[in-house]
Enzyme design. Sequence first.
Site, mmCIF file in Angstrom:
data_model
loop_
_atom_site.group_PDB
_atom_site.id
_atom_site.type_symbol
_atom_site.label_atom_id
_atom_site.label_comp_id
_atom_site.label_asym_id
_atom_site.label_seq_id
_atom_site.Cartn_x
_atom_site.Cartn_y
_atom_site.Cartn_z
ATOM 1 N N ASN A 176 23.126 -65.957 -75.013
ATOM 2 C CA ASN A 176 24.009 -66.788 -75.820
ATOM 3 C C ASN A 176 25.422 -66.703 -75.232
ATOM 4 O O ASN A 176 25.872 -65.605 -74.870
ATOM 5 C CB ASN A 176 24.033 -66.305 -77.270
ATOM 6 C CG ASN A 176 22.668 -66.386 -77.917
ATOM 7 O OD1 ASN A 176 22.239 -67.435 -78.352
ATOM 8 N ND2 ASN A 176 21.968 -65.253 -77.970
ATOM 9 N N HIS A 178 24.367 -61.524 -76.013
ATOM 10 C CA HIS A 178 25.541 -62.396 -76.000
ATOM 11 C C HIS A 178 26.466 -62.012 -74.856
ATOM 12 O O HIS A 178 26.672 -60.832 -74.575
ATOM 13 C CB HIS A 178 26.322 -62.274 -77.318
ATOM 14 C CG HIS A 178 25.662 -62.947 -78.471
ATOM 15 N ND1 HIS A 178 25.970 -64.229 -78.858
ATOM 16 C CD2 HIS A 178 24.700 -62.507 -79.318
ATOM 17 C CE1 HIS A 178 25.216 -64.559 -79.911
ATOM 18 N NE2 HIS A 178 24.446 -63.531 -80.205
ATOM 19 N N GLU A 218 24.274 -71.635 -77.973
ATOM 20 C CA GLU A 218 23.179 -70.752 -78.347
ATOM 21 C C GLU A 218 21.993 -70.916 -77.409
ATOM 22 O O GLU A 218 21.585 -72.037 -77.089
ATOM 23 C CB GLU A 218 22.727 -71.022 -79.786
ATOM 24 C CG GLU A 218 23.712 -70.554 -80.835
ATOM 25 C CD GLU A 218 23.072 -70.411 -82.196
ATOM 26 O OE1 GLU A 218 22.007 -69.759 -82.283
ATOM 27 O OE2 GLU A 218 23.619 -70.963 -83.171
ATOM 28 N N CYS A 254 27.476 -69.604 -85.332
ATOM 29 C CA CYS A 254 26.486 -68.631 -84.876
ATOM 30 C C CYS A 254 26.904 -67.274 -85.418
ATOM 31 O O CYS A 254 27.923 -66.721 -84.997
ATOM 32 C CB CYS A 254 26.401 -68.614 -83.348
ATOM 33 S SG CYS A 254 25.262 -67.375 -82.703
ATOM 34 N N ASN A 267 20.173 -60.034 -80.436
ATOM 35 C CA ASN A 267 19.915 -60.902 -79.294
ATOM 36 C C ASN A 267 21.119 -60.825 -78.354
ATOM 37 O O ASN A 267 22.190 -60.358 -78.741
ATOM 38 C CB ASN A 267 19.576 -62.343 -79.725
ATOM 39 C CG ASN A 267 20.547 -62.901 -80.740
ATOM 40 O OD1 ASN A 267 21.732 -62.575 -80.716
ATOM 41 N ND2 ASN A 267 20.071 -63.743 -81.621
ATOM 42 N N CYS A 322 19.199 -63.802 -86.400
ATOM 43 C CA CYS A 322 20.084 -64.942 -86.657
ATOM 44 C C CYS A 322 20.895 -64.605 -87.899
ATOM 45 O O CYS A 322 20.355 -64.530 -89.009
ATOM 46 C CB CYS A 322 19.269 -66.217 -86.866
ATOM 47 S SG CYS A 322 20.306 -67.660 -87.281
ATOM 48 N N THR A 353 25.398 -64.212 -85.196
ATOM 49 C CA THR A 353 25.352 -63.105 -84.246
ATOM 50 C C THR A 353 26.431 -63.271 -83.179
ATOM 51 O O THR A 353 26.981 -62.284 -82.685
ATOM 52 C CB THR A 353 23.964 -62.978 -83.593
ATOM 53 O OG1 THR A 353 23.615 -64.207 -82.938
ATOM 54 C CG2 THR A 353 22.902 -62.639 -84.632
ATOM 55 N N GLY A 354 26.764 -64.530 -82.826
ATOM 56 C CA GLY A 354 27.852 -64.756 -81.877
ATOM 57 C C GLY A 354 29.188 -64.289 -82.428
ATOM 58 O O GLY A 354 30.002 -63.700 -81.702
#
Length: 269
Positions: free
Chosen positions: A182, A151, A200, A209, A149, A74, A211-212
């Site tokens: 995501n 996306h 998310e 977000c 993670n 995150c 990481t987004g």
Amino acid sequence: MRIPFIKMHGLGNDFVVLDARQEALPPVTNRMASALADRQTGIGCDQLVLLERSDQADIRMRIFNSDGGEVGACGNATRAVALIHGEEARIETQAGILIASPADGGASVDMGQPRFEWDAIPLAYPMDTLSMPVRWGPLDTPGAVNVGNPHVISFVDDCDAVPLDRLGPEIENDPLFPERVNVNVATVESLGRIRLRVWERGAGLTRACGTGACATAVHAMRRKLVDSSVTVGLPGGDLQIEWQMGSSIRMTGPASESFRGTFEWEDYA
């Protein structure tokens, strides 16, 4: 047993932080994480962040989404943890070691290298992650990136017009994504700026977000839509993302403490 917590946020993406570096806590279960995250009956947050001692780094950070599921990384929480630590820190996560340094009311984070292989996302079967031959409503030929993670990213003329509250859960749980995903919808406004909204995995619509933002910027750079340093504007504010092929992603942005308190462990265990 009363447990102290710190409520923090990065651009409105909010966290309850439990610091167990000095004194270990009983195991945090998925059910407990979800109960603490509940905005009506708990403290309320998008993610619960647990800090522990690490044999590999300065801090071990575990992250639980508001549905109780544990996730690998995150970006916004990493900036918040850098503020708690107060100096450059090597932070152990499920996604690997992240390096974060406090900077200008927030932090700058080395988010590691992105992954593009279909089985690193992961997807259910092989396909080109730069231009995936799939479609959900107005979201056509998206891309996929793993930045700790998974996306999926779609570029549209106006990301604010996309019904992400409806499409988000549909795409998150699509069988194409065996670990769920995501969902990012973005509008490229110039070579130096992207506007972004994110659904998310396990948390729903959030104001920001990290990481987004990283995944979306990297995907736009791969498609040569933006420069190698770009501002990503989210509903909660802006993040600066820098990346070049073969290198780590650098994310810089604000984070702040909201308040501190305590809760009774047995009420949520």
